[in-house]
Scaffold this motif. Structure first.
Motif, PDB file in Angstrom:
ATOM      1  N   UNK A 147     -12.007 -25.357  59.080  1.00  0.00           N
ATOM      2  CA  UNK A 147     -12.603 -26.558  58.478  1.00  0.00           C
ATOM      3  C   UNK A 147     -11.842 -27.811  58.910  1.00  0.00           C
ATOM      4  N   UNK A 148     -10.514 -27.752  58.885  1.00  0.00           N
ATOM      5  CA  UNK A 148      -9.720 -28.906  59.300  1.00  0.00           C
ATOM      6  C   UNK A 148      -9.918 -29.205  60.780  1.00  0.00           C
ATOM      7  N   UNK A 149     -10.019 -28.161  61.604  1.00  0.00           N
ATOM      8  CA  UNK A 149     -10.229 -28.357  63.040  1.00  0.00           C
ATOM      9  C   UNK A 149     -11.576 -29.016  63.323  1.00  0.00           C
ATOM     10  N   UNK A 150     -12.611 -28.580  62.563  1.00  0.00           N
ATOM     11  CA  UNK A 150     -13.954 -29.127  62.790  1.00  0.00           C
ATOM     12  C   UNK A 150     -14.059 -30.596  62.409  1.00  0.00           C
ATOM     13  N   UNK A 151     -13.078 -31.129  61.660  1.00  0.00           N
ATOM     14  CA  UNK A 151     -13.085 -32.555  61.351  1.00  0.00           C
ATOM     15  C   UNK A 151     -12.740 -33.401  62.566  1.00  0.00           C
TER      16      UNK A 151
END
Length: 537
Positions: A147-151
């Motif tokens: 989720x953090x990477x997809x930001x």
């Protein structure tokens, strides 16, 4: 919250933006440590770490690894289960963040190792419910990191992200897939190893002991000052490990009773110590990618996260073994907390509580079931061709054998046999006996010479040529020798048939379910199965 065995990080999501909580001016995480006072009260986090040097028997570390184990932990004179201690620690952290950010959070998300099963999640949920946190949402560290990477990097629906999570006490390798609603789900069963940053700290500590030599062996373990000095030395070893991520060498201060010196450690020496462990973790990630039905080159992103992911050798070895570039998370220690905050922020406020009430052990960010592996076809071993012989009695192969039989004149006798082995429709007509697990075929072979037997046995199988029937003029009948032979075993499996077998056509093989000539009368089985029936020319 990213609940770790050694450190815990937290982040707050507001209006779609997540920020890491700074528990101290220079620390974005809190030690996962608990200290029990004599009166039974708890000191958690940094305060517990400070008291650990003087009263280590009242300190609990890595208690999150014992979640699900009902055996109580003994801290001084107080007993407490790991579930209750973990829930108290989570509640303390949530309360600290609420005080720093002006009020309680609308929802709480908590990460856990990817290998945790339903028993451990249910056990922790029950303990959290006792602390008023029954609506906590659970998700794996790999899902939160994705989720953090997809930001920062767009990840389309259906794409995979491989996550290499090297924490303080354990390693997780998992592959997650982006769902159409924006969430991430496990694409296959994750892999895990019980190795982490604490093992690297111990390697540095061993290096210091070897460097001290006789100075170390001359120390008195019973000296009360040794306990505090050793705790301080271990912290220095941890700091040295972290410093080698940016420096080429470090000087480790050693202050022990009667010893005051420094020990040098170069990055090359450190990498030589940890390389076998790093190679093992990289191979584990490779297996996780393979379990997801993909190849490393086909995965859009390989993400390195966890406190030890910043070690330069990790990036080098993982990239070499996978044969592709990898990405180190911008904040390896805090990205999982950021991803968890984004995940809970993207859900409706009432959704986590409702789901956890109905199914307390279910993870809200549910993982899609792993795709069933494609099983290769079962290999079928064709039966070897048998020596040509006439079939006597109505065995289950006589109908098909009669249709494709060829007459061979051998030593003045008549012998009928098939030119090929039991393949195609002929193999289908070879049915198992309804009353016996094996079948014996009675065959009669006319007297032949040794040379003729050898020539008959060496006759090659012919599968490509059309089947032909050759009939020779019958000779005077001679007494025949009767022998029983066991049919060769075959792995071909056919359904049992209780109906009478119908002869097949000589030109087009047919299956027993759809005979070519249904009007032909069925063959009758003789009263004496052992009685030989002479073939007609």
């Amino acid at each position: 919250m990213d609940l770790g065995a050694t450190f815990t990080a937290a982040a707050v999501c507001r209006a779609g933006r997540a920020d890491v909580v700074a528990f101290a001016p220079r620390a974005a995480f809190v030690p996962s440590v608990a200290f029990v006072n004599p009166d039974g009260s708890l000191v958690l986090g940094e305060g517990a770490e400070q008291r650990a040097a003087t009263e280590p028997d009242r300190v609990a570390r890595q208690f999150t690894r014992r979640v699900g184990d009902g055996t109580p932990l003994r801290l001084g004179g107080v007993s407490m289960t790991a579930d209750a201690l973990t829930a108290r620690f989570v509640a303390h952290t949530v309360g600290t963040v609420a005080g720093m950010w002006g009020g309680p959070a609308a929802g709480v998300a908590l990460t856990h190792p990817a290998g945790w099963g339903q028993h451990r999640l249910a056990s922790l949920h029950a303990a959290l419910a006792a602390q008023g946190l029954g609506s906590t949402v659970f998700l794996t560290g790999a899902q939160a990191a994705a989720h953090a990477y997809a930001e920062h990097v767009p990840v389309a629906a259906g794409e995979l992200v491989a996550v290499y999570d090297l924490g303080g006490t354990g390693f997780d390798a998992a592959v997650v897939r982006r769902l159409p609603d924006g969430r991430f789900a496990l694409a296959a069963r994750p892999e895990e190893l019980e190795v982490g940053g604490l093992d690297f700290d111990e390697l540095v500590f061993d290096h210091v002991r070897r460097a001290l030599g006789d100075q170390w062996t001359g120390l008195d373990p019973a000296d009360p000052a040794m306990r505090t000095a050793l705790a301080r030395l271990r912290r220095e070893c941890t700091l040295a490990k972290e410093a080698l991520s940016a420096d080429t060498d470090v000087q480790i201060p050693v202050v022990l009773p009667g010893v005051d010196t420094r020990v040098r450690l170069a990055r090359a020496e450190f990498e030589e110590l940890i390389r076998p462990t790093i190679e093992e973790t990289a191979a584990t990630l490779y297996r996780a990618i393979d379990a997801a039905g993909s190849a490393p080159a086909d995965v859009p992103a390989v993400l390195l996260t966890g406190g030890s992911a910043r070690i330069p050798l990790v990036t080098q070895v993982v990239s070499e073994i996978l044969g592709r570039p990898v990405t180190v998370a911008p904040n390896p220690k805090g990205d999982a907390a950021i991803g968890a905050a984004l995940a809970i922020g993207g859900l409706d406020a009432d959704e986590p509580a409702a789901r956890m009430t109905e199914e307390p052990t279910r993870v809200v960010l549910r993982a899609a079931p792993a795709p069933a592996p494609v099983r290769p076809p079962v290999p079928v071993a064709l039966a070897a061709p048998t020596r040509p012989a006439a079939k006597f009695g109505l065995s289950r192969t006589v109908a098909a054998a009669a249709a494709v039989a060829t007459g061979l004149l051998v030593g003045g006798g008549i012998m009928l046999a098939s030119n090929t082995g039991p393949t195609g429709a002929e193999a289908d007509t070879k049915l198992p006996s309804p009353t016996r697990s094996t079948e014996q075929t009675v065959t009669t072979t006319p007297p032949t010479t040794t040379k003729e037997k050898k020539a008959a046995a060496e006759t090659p199988r012919r599968t490509a040529e059309p089947r032909r029937t050759q009939v020779e003029e019958p000779l005077p009948e001679e007494p025949a020798n009767t022998e029983q032979t066991e049919p060769p075993e075959s792995t071909t499996t056919t359904p049992p048939d209780t109906t009478t077998t119908t002869p097949t056509d000589t030109t087009t093989p047919t299956s027993p379910e759809s005979p070519e000539n249904p009007e032909d009368p069925p063959a009758e089985e003789p009263a004496d199965p052992g009685q030989a029936e002479r073939p007609q020319s």
